[in-house]
Design a protein around this motif. Structure first.
Motif, PDB file in Angstrom:
ATOM      1  N   ILE A   1      -8.981  -9.554  -9.867  1.00  0.00           N
ATOM      2  CA  ILE A   1      -8.200  -8.948 -10.951  1.00  0.00           C
ATOM      3  C   ILE A   1      -9.142  -8.028 -11.700  1.00  0.00           C
ATOM      4  O   ILE A   1     -10.094  -8.478 -12.329  1.00  0.00           O
ATOM      5  CB  ILE A   1      -7.604 -10.014 -11.892  1.00  0.00           C
TER       6      ILE A   1
ATOM      7  N   TYR B   1      -9.455  -4.679 -14.286  1.00  0.00           N
ATOM      8  CA  TYR B   1      -8.814  -3.746 -15.207  1.00  0.00           C
ATOM      9  C   TYR B   1      -9.833  -2.705 -15.610  1.00  0.00           C
ATOM     10  O   TYR B   1     -11.001  -3.024 -15.821  1.00  0.00           O
ATOM     11  CB  TYR B   1      -8.317  -4.473 -16.452  1.00  0.00           C
ATOM     12  N   ALA B   2      -9.350  -1.491 -15.717  1.00  0.00           N
ATOM     13  CA  ALA B   2     -10.229  -0.424 -16.186  1.00  0.00           C
ATOM     14  C   ALA B   2     -10.551  -0.702 -17.653  1.00  0.00           C
ATOM     15  O   ALA B   2      -9.652  -0.891 -18.469  1.00  0.00           O
ATOM     16  CB  ALA B   2      -9.525   0.913 -16.038  1.00  0.00           C
TER      17      ALA B   2
ATOM     18  N   GLU C   1     -13.400   2.759 -23.733  1.00  0.00           N
ATOM     19  CA  GLU C   1     -13.290   2.824 -25.179  1.00  0.00           C
ATOM     20  C   GLU C   1     -11.826   2.671 -25.576  1.00  0.00           C
ATOM     21  O   GLU C   1     -10.942   3.279 -24.977  1.00  0.00           O
ATOM     22  CB  GLU C   1     -13.827   4.167 -25.680  1.00  0.00           C
ATOM     23  N   GLY C   2     -11.570   1.828 -26.538  1.00  0.00           N
ATOM     24  CA  GLY C   2     -10.210   1.664 -27.020  1.00  0.00           C
ATOM     25  C   GLY C   2      -9.387   0.687 -26.195  1.00  0.00           C
ATOM     26  O   GLY C   2      -8.203   0.511 -26.436  1.00  0.00           O
ATOM     27  N   THR C   3      -9.991   0.056 -25.186  1.00  0.00           N
ATOM     28  CA  THR C   3      -9.258  -0.916 -24.377  1.00  0.00           C
ATOM     29  C   THR C   3      -9.646  -2.326 -24.811  1.00  0.00           C
ATOM     30  O   THR C   3     -10.832  -2.631 -24.938  1.00  0.00           O
ATOM     31  CB  THR C   3      -9.567  -0.722 -22.882  1.00  0.00           C
ATOM     32  N   ALA C   4      -8.640  -3.148 -25.042  1.00  0.00           N
ATOM     33  CA  ALA C   4      -8.895  -4.516 -25.470  1.00  0.00           C
ATOM     34  C   ALA C   4      -8.057  -5.474 -24.638  1.00  0.00           C
ATOM     35  O   ALA C   4      -6.944  -5.141 -24.234  1.00  0.00           O
ATOM     36  CB  ALA C   4      -8.551  -4.676 -26.949  1.00  0.00           C
ATOM     37  N   VAL C   5      -8.617  -6.650 -24.358  1.00  0.00           N
ATOM     38  CA  VAL C   5      -7.863  -7.675 -23.646  1.00  0.00           C
ATOM     39  C   VAL C   5      -7.352  -8.667 -24.683  1.00  0.00           C
ATOM     40  O   VAL C   5      -8.124  -9.317 -25.362  1.00  0.00           O
ATOM     41  CB  VAL C   5      -8.745  -8.384 -22.592  1.00  0.00           C
ATOM     42  N   HIS C   6      -6.036  -8.767 -24.818  1.00  0.00           N
ATOM     43  CA  HIS C   6      -5.458  -9.670 -25.814  1.00  0.00           C
ATOM     44  C   HIS C   6      -5.228 -11.058 -25.256  1.00  0.00           C
ATOM     45  O   HIS C   6      -5.187 -12.037 -25.985  1.00  0.00           O
ATOM     46  CB  HIS C   6      -4.129  -9.114 -26.328  1.00  0.00           C
ATOM     47  N   ARG C   7      -5.027 -11.121 -23.956  1.00  0.00           N
ATOM     48  CA  ARG C   7      -4.680 -12.396 -23.357  1.00  0.00           C
ATOM     49  C   ARG C   7      -5.085 -12.353 -21.895  1.00  0.00           C
ATOM     50  O   ARG C   7      -4.844 -11.364 -21.217  1.00  0.00           O
ATOM     51  CB  ARG C   7      -3.165 -12.584 -23.468  1.00  0.00           C
ATOM     52  N   ARG C   8      -5.723 -13.417 -21.449  1.00  0.00           N
ATOM     53  CA  ARG C   8      -6.125 -13.441 -20.053  1.00  0.00           C
ATOM     54  C   ARG C   8      -5.877 -14.838 -19.508  1.00  0.00           C
ATOM     55  O   ARG C   8      -6.670 -15.736 -19.707  1.00  0.00           O
ATOM     56  CB  ARG C   8      -7.593 -13.055 -19.931  1.00  0.00           C
ATOM     57  N   GLU C   9      -4.757 -15.010 -18.836  1.00  0.00           N
ATOM     58  CA  GLU C   9      -4.404 -16.318 -18.274  1.00  0.00           C
ATOM     59  C   GLU C   9      -4.504 -16.325 -16.755  1.00  0.00           C
ATOM     60  O   GLU C   9      -4.665 -17.374 -16.150  1.00  0.00           O
ATOM     61  CB  GLU C   9      -2.945 -16.663 -18.637  1.00  0.00           C
ATOM     62  N   ARG C  10      -4.361 -15.162 -16.163  1.00  0.00           N
ATOM     63  CA  ARG C  10      -4.372 -15.089 -14.699  1.00  0.00           C
ATOM     64  C   ARG C  10      -5.808 -15.245 -14.219  1.00  0.00           C
ATOM     65  O   ARG C  10      -6.698 -14.573 -14.702  1.00  0.00           O
ATOM     66  CB  ARG C  10      -3.763 -13.758 -14.245  1.00  0.00           C
ATOM     67  N   GLN C  11      -5.980 -16.158 -13.293  1.00  0.00           N
ATOM     68  CA  GLN C  11      -7.343 -16.465 -12.868  1.00  0.00           C
ATOM     69  C   GLN C  11      -7.703 -15.728 -11.582  1.00  0.00           C
ATOM     70  O   GLN C  11      -6.867 -15.547 -10.706  1.00  0.00           O
ATOM     71  CB  GLN C  11      -7.495 -17.971 -12.679  1.00  0.00           C
TER      72      GLN C  11
ATOM     73  N   GLN D   1      -1.268 -15.496 -29.630  1.00  0.00           N
ATOM     74  CA  GLN D   1      -2.597 -16.056 -29.513  1.00  0.00           C
ATOM     75  C   GLN D   1      -2.833 -17.286 -30.393  1.00  0.00           C
ATOM     76  O   GLN D   1      -3.453 -18.232 -29.987  1.00  0.00           O
ATOM     77  CB  GLN D   1      -3.623 -14.984 -29.865  1.00  0.00           C
TER      78      GLN D   1
ATOM     79  N   ARG E   1      -3.151 -24.300 -18.026  1.00  0.00           N
ATOM     80  CA  ARG E   1      -3.405 -23.114 -17.217  1.00  0.00           C
ATOM     81  C   ARG E   1      -2.468 -23.021 -16.028  1.00  0.00           C
ATOM     82  O   ARG E   1      -2.226 -21.942 -15.528  1.00  0.00           O
ATOM     83  CB  ARG E   1      -4.856 -23.122 -16.707  1.00  0.00           C
TER      84      ARG E   1
ATOM     85  N   VAL F   1       0.172 -14.684 -17.768  1.00  0.00           N
ATOM     86  CA  VAL F   1       0.135 -13.248 -18.047  1.00  0.00           C
ATOM     87  C   VAL F   1      -1.238 -12.805 -18.541  1.00  0.00           C
ATOM     88  O   VAL F   1      -2.001 -13.592 -19.091  1.00  0.00           O
ATOM     89  CB  VAL F   1       1.186 -12.821 -19.110  1.00  0.00           C
ATOM     90  N   ASP F   2      -1.519 -11.542 -18.319  1.00  0.00           N
ATOM     91  CA  ASP F   2      -2.656 -10.865 -18.948  1.00  0.00           C
ATOM     92  C   ASP F   2      -2.050  -9.774 -19.825  1.00  0.00           C
ATOM     93  O   ASP F   2      -1.116  -9.096 -19.411  1.00  0.00           O
ATOM     94  CB  ASP F   2      -3.568 -10.206 -17.905  1.00  0.00           C
ATOM     95  N   ILE F   3      -2.587  -9.624 -21.021  1.00  0.00           N
ATOM     96  CA  ILE F   3      -2.098  -8.570 -21.914  1.00  0.00           C
ATOM     97  C   ILE F   3      -3.270  -7.691 -22.326  1.00  0.00           C
ATOM     98  O   ILE F   3      -4.271  -8.194 -22.847  1.00  0.00           O
ATOM     99  CB  ILE F   3      -1.403  -9.154 -23.165  1.00  0.00           C
TER     100      ILE F   3
ATOM    101  N   GLU G   1      -4.554  -3.902 -24.134  1.00  0.00           N
ATOM    102  CA  GLU G   1      -4.181  -2.774 -24.981  1.00  0.00           C
ATOM    103  C   GLU G   1      -5.082  -1.597 -24.656  1.00  0.00           C
ATOM    104  O   GLU G   1      -6.307  -1.713 -24.668  1.00  0.00           O
ATOM    105  CB  GLU G   1      -4.325  -3.148 -26.466  1.00  0.00           C
ATOM    106  N   ARG G   2      -4.441  -0.503 -24.327  1.00  0.00           N
ATOM    107  CA  ARG G   2      -5.168   0.745 -24.092  1.00  0.00           C
ATOM    108  C   ARG G   2      -4.862   1.671 -25.261  1.00  0.00           C
ATOM    109  O   ARG G   2      -3.932   1.419 -26.027  1.00  0.00           O
ATOM    110  CB  ARG G   2      -4.697   1.390 -22.777  1.00  0.00           C
ATOM    111  N   PRO G   3      -5.610   2.752 -25.416  1.00  0.00           N
ATOM    112  CA  PRO G   3      -5.328   3.652 -26.539  1.00  0.00           C
ATOM    113  C   PRO G   3      -3.894   4.169 -26.524  1.00  0.00           C
ATOM    114  O   PRO G   3      -3.278   4.356 -27.569  1.00  0.00           O
ATOM    115  CB  PRO G   3      -6.324   4.798 -26.340  1.00  0.00           C
TER     116      PRO G   3
END
Lengths: 155, 133
Positions: free
Chosen positions: A91, A93-94, A97-107, B5, B12, B32-34, B36-38
């Protein structure tokens, strides 16, 4: 193994998943009788990929939930009556700058599971297909492993 | 984008939801994975066994609802060993106000749903070039 009861933490950790898996491996026959709904659910937490096995006439049908794993990233090997599924779930993800991971459940990571089927498999007849993230293996029983009717001749 | 959150403690593994569903079968909460991009929020959801046409996505009053169904293949199959069940997936997400609801897009690949929730243009960070007078 210590003789005392293993303490079960109230919040599930990766370790408790491993313990569940170990417990399952120790106590359950590879393919025992159909597990109850609750047992199946409790017993397979933290196991990847979850697998179902069916018997369909002269074949076994094995299905595995492998979402996000491309068919060419799954390795299936058969030796006698042992099926091994292995591979890697990546898995990526690019990030920038400005990219944030809010939730990561997939392993992600590598996986490997081996199953001993009750009978030997006809290697030439084995087929694999992949649809919507589910791998399906059709494994015909070897001719010699099928039940045979023996006629008793009268002397 | 969501206040999930702080709200949820969860296992899991695939967990079954207790619902007042009138449909038979099991309902699971997908992993899920969430991100945020610009320019957008991106949600990836594991929905193994689900075809593109079996996914419903609704966005109403700032809540995005994901519903999906998957069926076991019918036939003369006798279960020998069962680790996962057929049924459905359900999950809700609280979407922040900067999402443009008209441009939400979704696609499926290998049992994974990708939801793209673009931000409205006025909320996106912008580089302002200073012109020489």
């Amino acid at each position: 193994m210590p003789s005392h009861q293993v303490h079960r933490p109230s919040v599930r950790s990766p370790l408790s998943g491993l313990l569940d898996e170990l417990r399952r491996e120790l106590h359950a026959p590879f393919f025992g009788p159909l597990l109850s709904r609750e047992a199946a659910y409790q017993g397979t937490r933290g196991v990847f990929p979850p697998v179902n096995l069916y018997e369909e006439g002269d074949a076994y049908v094995l299905t595995a939930e492998l979402p996000g794993v491309a068919p060419d990233a799954i390795d299936v090997s058969i030796e006698g009556s042992t099926i091994t599924l292995s591979g890697e779930r990546k898995i990526e993800y690019a990030t920038g700058e400005g990219t944030a991971v809010h939730r990561r459940e997939r392993q992600s990571g590598t996986f490997r599971r081996a199953f001993e089927l009750p009978r030997e498999i006809d290697l030439d007849g084995a087929k694999a297909s992949h649809k919507n993230g589910v791998l399906t293996l059709r494994l015909p029983k070897a001719a010699k492993a099928r039940p045979r009717q023996v006629t008793i001749e009268t002397a | 984008m969501s206040n999930e959150q702080s709200r949820e403690i969860e296992p899991r593994a695939k967990s079954e939801l207790v619902t007042e569903d009138t449909r038979p079968g099991f309902v699971f909460r997908p992993d899920v994975d969430i991100l945020e991009r610009p320019d957008a929020y991106v949600i990836h959801a594991d929905l193994p066994g689900v075809a593109e046409d079996a996914v419903d996505i609704h966005l109403d009053k700032g809540v995005l609802t994901l519903d999906a169904r998957f069926a076991e293949e019918a036939g003369e199959r006798r279960p020998v060993h069962v680790e996962y069940r057929a049924g459905g997936y359900h999950r809700e997400f609280r979407i922040s106000e900067d999402v443009d609801p008209t441009r939400v897009a979704a696609k499926m690949k290998d049992g994974v749903l990708e939801l793209l929730l673009p931000k409205t243009a006025e909320r996106q960070p912008r580089r302002i070039t200073v012109e020489a007078a």
